[in-house]
Design an enzyme around this catalytic site. Structure first.
Site, PDB file in Angstrom:
ATOM      1  N   SER A   8     -77.217  35.389 -10.510  1.00 44.07           N
ATOM      2  CA  SER A   8     -77.330  34.922  -9.365  1.00 44.07           C
ATOM      3  C   SER A   8     -78.949  34.769  -8.890  1.00 44.07           C
ATOM      4  CB  SER A   8     -76.525  35.199  -8.038  1.00 44.07           C
ATOM      5  OG  SER A   8     -76.791  35.002  -6.606  1.00 44.07           O
ATOM      6  N   TYR A  51     -71.728  40.684  -2.390  1.00 47.32           N
ATOM      7  CA  TYR A  51     -72.194  39.670  -3.480  1.00 47.32           C
ATOM      8  C   TYR A  51     -73.614  39.990  -4.040  1.00 47.32           C
ATOM      9  CZ  TYR A  51     -72.720  35.256  -5.665  1.00 47.32           C
ATOM     10  OH  TYR A  51     -72.905  34.060  -6.563  1.00 47.32           O
TER      11      TYR A  51
HETATM   12  P1  NAP Z   1     -66.231  28.278  -7.687  1.00 42.71           P
HETATM   13  O1  NAP Z   1     -66.122  26.736  -7.791  1.00 42.71           O
HETATM   14  O2  NAP Z   1     -65.477  28.919  -6.426  1.00 42.71           O
HETATM   15  O3  NAP Z   1     -65.469  28.964  -9.223  1.00 42.71           O
HETATM   16  C1  NAP Z   1     -65.243  30.274  -9.016  1.00 42.71           C
HETATM   17  C2  NAP Z   1     -64.364  30.456 -10.276  1.00 42.71           C
HETATM   18  O4  NAP Z   1     -64.213  31.870 -10.249  1.00 42.71           O
HETATM   19  C3  NAP Z   1     -62.978  29.597 -10.121  1.00 42.71           C
HETATM   20  O5  NAP Z   1     -62.710  29.252 -11.464  1.00 42.71           O
HETATM   21  C4  NAP Z   1     -62.121  30.768  -9.454  1.00 42.71           C
HETATM   22  O6  NAP Z   1     -60.697  30.536  -9.917  1.00 42.71           O
HETATM   23  C5  NAP Z   1     -62.571  31.977 -10.341  1.00 42.71           C
HETATM   24  N1  NAP Z   1     -62.041  33.273  -9.877  1.00 42.71           N
HETATM   25  C6  NAP Z   1     -62.304  33.708  -8.774  1.00 42.71           C
HETATM   26  N2  NAP Z   1     -61.655  34.699  -8.642  1.00 42.71           N
HETATM   27  C7  NAP Z   1     -60.981  35.022  -9.591  1.00 42.71           C
HETATM   28  C8  NAP Z   1     -59.931  35.968  -9.873  1.00 42.71           C
HETATM   29  N3  NAP Z   1     -59.711  37.064  -9.279  1.00 42.71           N
HETATM   30  N4  NAP Z   1     -59.490  35.940 -11.388  1.00 42.71           N
HETATM   31  C9  NAP Z   1     -59.701  34.842 -12.164  1.00 42.71           C
HETATM   32  N5  NAP Z   1     -60.650  34.054 -11.795  1.00 42.71           N
HETATM   33  C10 NAP Z   1     -61.209  34.084 -10.527  1.00 42.71           C
HETATM   34  O7  NAP Z   1     -67.708  28.765  -7.937  1.00 42.71           O
HETATM   35  P2  NAP Z   1     -68.870  28.619  -8.685  1.00 42.71           P
HETATM   36  O8  NAP Z   1     -70.016  28.301  -7.632  1.00 42.71           O
HETATM   37  O9  NAP Z   1     -68.481  27.723  -9.881  1.00 42.71           O
HETATM   38  O10 NAP Z   1     -69.001  30.049  -9.386  1.00 42.71           O
HETATM   39  C11 NAP Z   1     -68.987  30.338 -10.389  1.00 42.71           C
HETATM   40  C12 NAP Z   1     -69.845  31.718 -10.740  1.00 42.71           C
HETATM   41  O11 NAP Z   1     -71.103  31.405 -10.519  1.00 42.71           O
HETATM   42  C13 NAP Z   1     -69.519  32.838  -9.800  1.00 42.71           C
HETATM   43  O12 NAP Z   1     -69.824  34.009 -10.468  1.00 42.71           O
HETATM   44  C14 NAP Z   1     -70.783  32.434  -8.741  1.00 42.71           C
HETATM   45  O13 NAP Z   1     -71.061  33.866  -8.058  1.00 42.71           O
HETATM   46  C15 NAP Z   1     -71.799  32.110  -9.651  1.00 42.71           C
HETATM   47  N6  NAP Z   1     -72.966  31.542  -8.805  1.00 42.71           N
HETATM   48  C16 NAP Z   1     -72.643  30.376  -8.329  1.00 42.71           C
HETATM   49  C17 NAP Z   1     -73.822  29.847  -7.552  1.00 42.71           C
HETATM   50  C18 NAP Z   1     -73.631  28.446  -6.671  1.00 42.71           C
HETATM   51  O14 NAP Z   1     -74.591  28.152  -6.183  1.00 42.71           O
HETATM   52  N7  NAP Z   1     -72.457  27.594  -6.873  1.00 42.71           N
HETATM   53  C19 NAP Z   1     -74.889  30.442  -7.507  1.00 42.71           C
HETATM   54  C20 NAP Z   1     -75.155  31.419  -8.238  1.00 42.71           C
HETATM   55  C21 NAP Z   1     -74.027  32.003  -8.931  1.00 42.71           C
HETATM   56  P3  NAP Z   1     -59.561  29.902  -8.808  1.00 42.71           P
HETATM   57  O15 NAP Z   1     -59.816  28.490  -8.676  1.00 42.71           O
HETATM   58  O16 NAP Z   1     -58.449  30.326  -9.277  1.00 42.71           O
HETATM   59  O17 NAP Z   1     -60.084  30.923  -7.512  1.00 42.71           O
END
Ligand code: NAP
Length: 256
Positions: A148, A161
């Protein structure tokens, strides 16, 4: 040249692949030739359809990564269903927002357990297989962690986080140091501000949305598809000599 990026015959495990960045990465890896195991607590049916439309296999593996209980079974299921495990993308993650003075132990543990503890123990379980496979076949293993901007910066109102994603960056380097000589590349992608469920609250906050866009030289939120190229690159032979790197894919955010 395209052979360097070809993932044909590789099996990629992507956690949290049902939506957002995980889905974008799963589809990109499939487009590069990999079969995909979509691991998560919500079945990744839409992702599976997209992967299969590209002519690749997609198996769904149910696992709640808020604890490390399922990690051994995840690896066993992937090996049984797809016959190998060459790439692990540790993408599943959550965020909890509150002022540091009010932050609860529950919000600390939930985020650190999912974003950091499970990342380490799933990497350990997959890494054991990758190291043995490298010894037996010479094939390299690839681990790509999702870090991140808060692997580099402090952020506000997201203490667990920031701690977890700073930890992911450190862990990426540690595992690279231990496993580079054993045929496993360990790197990370640090997404900038990407339009997903995870950032829905920020996108809908007019002031924060404007402040964020003002700082991004690309002047737009990233999309999950924007993460695909970096994931394919770090999973491919083109990145065999890259170790412990945290690759920002952020539209220039950190350059500002
Ligand atoms: P998202 O759409 O909320 O996706 C998160 C994913 O993680 C979903 O598939 C969710 O599954 C899964 N997850 C959460 N808790 C879980 C658990 N206990 N067991 C199994 N799966 C679980 O968010 P995203 O933005 O795509 O995030 C993906 C990654 O990128 C994360 O690590 C996040 O911190 C990182 N990230 C995101 C951003 C951003 O700007 N979006 C920036 C930097 C880093 P469910 O649908 O079942 O909850």
């Amino acid at each position: 040249m395209s052979a360097m990026f070809d993932l044909t015959g590789r099996v990629a495990v992507v956690t949290g692949a049902n939506t957002g960045i995980g889905q974008g990465i799963a589809v990109a890896l499939a487009a590069a030739g990999a079969d995909v195991a979509a691991v998560g607590r919500t079945p990744a049916e839409e992702t599976a359809e997209k992967v299969r439309a590209l002519g690749r296999k997609c198996e769904l593996v149910q696992a709640d990564l808020s604890s490390i209980a399922p990690v051994g079974d995840v690896v066993a299921q992937v090996l049984e269903k797809l016959g190998g495990l060459h790439i692990l993308v540790n993408n599943a993650g959550i965020i909890r927002r509150a002022d540091a003075v009010d932050f609860t132990e529950e919000d600390w543990d939930a985020v650190v357990d999912t974003n950091l503890k499970s990342v380490f123990f799933l990497s350990q379980a997959a890494g054991r297989h990758m190291i043995a496979n490298h010894e037996a076949t010479g094939q390299r293993g690839k681990i790509v962690n999702i870090a991140s901007m808060l692997s580099f910066q402090g952020g506000i109102r997201v203490p667990s986080y920031t701690a977890s994603k700073s930890g992911v960056a450190g862990l990426t380097k540690l595992l690279a140091c231990e496993w580079a000589s054993k045929g496993v590349n360990v790197n990370a992608i640090a997404p900038g501000y990407i339009a997903t469920n995870n950032t829905a609250a920020l996108q809908s906050d007019e002031t924060r949305n404007r402040q964020i866009l003002e700082r991004i030289p690309e002047n737009r939120w990233g999309s999950p598809a924007d993460m695909g190229g970096a994931a394919v690159f770090l999973s491919s032979g083109a990145a065999d000599y890259i170790q412990g790197h945290i690759l920002a894919v952020d539209g220039g955010w950190l350059a500002r």
